[in-house]
Design a protein around this motif. Structure first.
Motif, PDB file in Angstrom:
ATOM      1  N   ALA A 104       0.833  -1.208   0.000  1.00 46.34           N
ATOM      2  CA  ALA A 104       0.000   0.000   0.000  1.00 46.34           C
ATOM      3  C   ALA A 104       0.865   1.254   0.000  1.00 46.34           C
ATOM      4  O   ALA A 104       0.594   2.215  -0.735  1.00 46.34           O
ATOM      5  N   ARG A 105       1.913   1.251   0.806  1.00 47.81           N
ATOM      6  CA  ARG A 105       2.803   2.417   0.849  1.00 47.81           C
ATOM      7  C   ARG A 105       3.512   2.613  -0.483  1.00 47.81           C
ATOM      8  O   ARG A 105       3.595   3.723  -0.988  1.00 47.81           O
ATOM      9  N   ALA A 121       1.106   4.099  -2.946  1.00 41.49           N
ATOM     10  CA  ALA A 121       0.818   5.509  -2.674  1.00 41.49           C
ATOM     11  C   ALA A 121       1.998   6.397  -3.067  1.00 41.49           C
ATOM     12  O   ALA A 121       1.814   7.445  -3.706  1.00 41.49           O
ATOM     13  N   TYR A 129      -6.269   7.418  -8.171  1.00 44.81           N
ATOM     14  CA  TYR A 129      -5.632   7.466  -6.848  1.00 44.81           C
ATOM     15  C   TYR A 129      -6.678   7.655  -5.760  1.00 44.81           C
ATOM     16  O   TYR A 129      -6.654   6.960  -4.733  1.00 44.81           O
ATOM     17  N   LEU A 141      -7.386   4.943  -2.868  1.00 42.09           N
ATOM     18  CA  LEU A 141      -7.237   5.260  -1.441  1.00 42.09           C
ATOM     19  C   LEU A 141      -8.403   4.729  -0.613  1.00 42.09           C
ATOM     20  O   LEU A 141      -8.291   4.589   0.604  1.00 42.09           O
ATOM     21  N   ARG A 179      -6.520  -1.662   1.461  1.00 37.78           N
ATOM     22  CA  ARG A 179      -5.537  -0.585   1.306  1.00 37.78           C
ATOM     23  C   ARG A 179      -5.896   0.631   2.141  1.00 37.78           C
ATOM     24  O   ARG A 179      -5.017   1.293   2.688  1.00 37.78           O
ATOM     25  N   VAL A 238      -3.088   2.902   4.147  1.00 39.06           N
ATOM     26  CA  VAL A 238      -2.728   4.252   3.699  1.00 39.06           C
ATOM     27  C   VAL A 238      -3.221   5.315   4.678  1.00 39.06           C
ATOM     28  O   VAL A 238      -2.545   6.324   4.878  1.00 39.06           O
ATOM     29  N   SER A 239      -4.354   5.098   5.287  1.00 42.40           N
ATOM     30  CA  SER A 239      -4.836   6.095   6.253  1.00 42.40           C
ATOM     31  C   SER A 239      -3.964   6.089   7.508  1.00 42.40           C
ATOM     32  O   SER A 239      -3.698   7.145   8.082  1.00 42.40           O
ATOM     33  N   TYR A 267      -1.677   8.959   4.209  1.00 42.07           N
ATOM     34  CA  TYR A 267      -1.895   9.267   2.800  1.00 42.07           C
ATOM     35  C   TYR A 267      -3.347   9.660   2.581  1.00 42.07           C
ATOM     36  O   TYR A 267      -4.215   9.189   3.295  1.00 42.07           O
TER      37      TYR A 267
END
Length: 181
Positions: free
Chosen positions: A25-26, A29, A132, A136, A141, A145-146, A150
């Motif tokens: 996920a990182r 992003a 994107y 998100l 994911r 990401v949160s 992100y």
């Protein structure tokens, strides 16, 4: 002991999946945000290049007019002197100087090609930002990401560029005819 080994293997598998998901996920992003920034810079560059080309080319008709005026004036003064011809019907027998309007067509083509190229880069950026934003929010994911903070970018900084006229059209729901002069 056997049960402990199975439980440990399951826990290890879950931890590896979570860590792998977080890394994935990182990486997604970071890569997507870098692409958004690169597309934005490309869009800025294309618009600046387009504007410079058009502004520069738009000066040529004025230069052409000035040069044509000088040529006509020199031609008339060379034939008839400083005061020009005095005969009334002389203009009928004179050949007309051909004013070449192809320069306007070249500028028009330059504008159309530049706008199309810019529109393509703007469309590509808009598509990537949209993907994107959607990415998100996808599960799982969104969890990773949160937690990592992100998006790092302010995605509203990458909206499509528009004119005041277009903005007004969408606010009112009414479109005006474009007036060229």
């Amino acid at each position: 002991m056997k049960i402990f080994g199975i439980v440990a293997a399951v826990v290890l598998a879950i931890v590896l999946m979570v860590v792998g998901g977080a890394i994935s996920a990182r990486n997604w992003a970071v890569t997507t945000e870098a692409r958004i920034e690169a597309l934005h810079q490309e869009r800025v560059s294309k618009l600046a290049n387009y504007e410079i080309k058009v502004v520069t080319a738009a000066q040529v008709p004025e230069m052409y007019r000035d040069d044509l005026t000088k040529v006509v004036r020199a031609s008339i003064e060379g034939r008839y002197g400083q005061d020009g011809a005095k005969a009334v019907f002389l203009a009928i027998s004179e050949s007309q100087i051909n004013y070449d309007a192809t320069i306007y067509k070249k500028i028009q083509d330059m504008i159309e090609i530049g706008r199309n190229d810019y529109m393509q880069s703007q469309t590509e950026l808009t598509d990537v930002v949209g993907q994107y934003k959607a990415g998100l929010q996808t599960f799982p994911r969104v969890i990773f990401v949160s937690m990592m903070g992100y998006p790092k970018l302010n995605l509203s900084d990458y909206n499509a560029v528009q004119t005041d006229r277009v903005e007004q059209t969408f606010k009112t729901g009414k479109e005006e005819v474009i007036k060229l002069r």
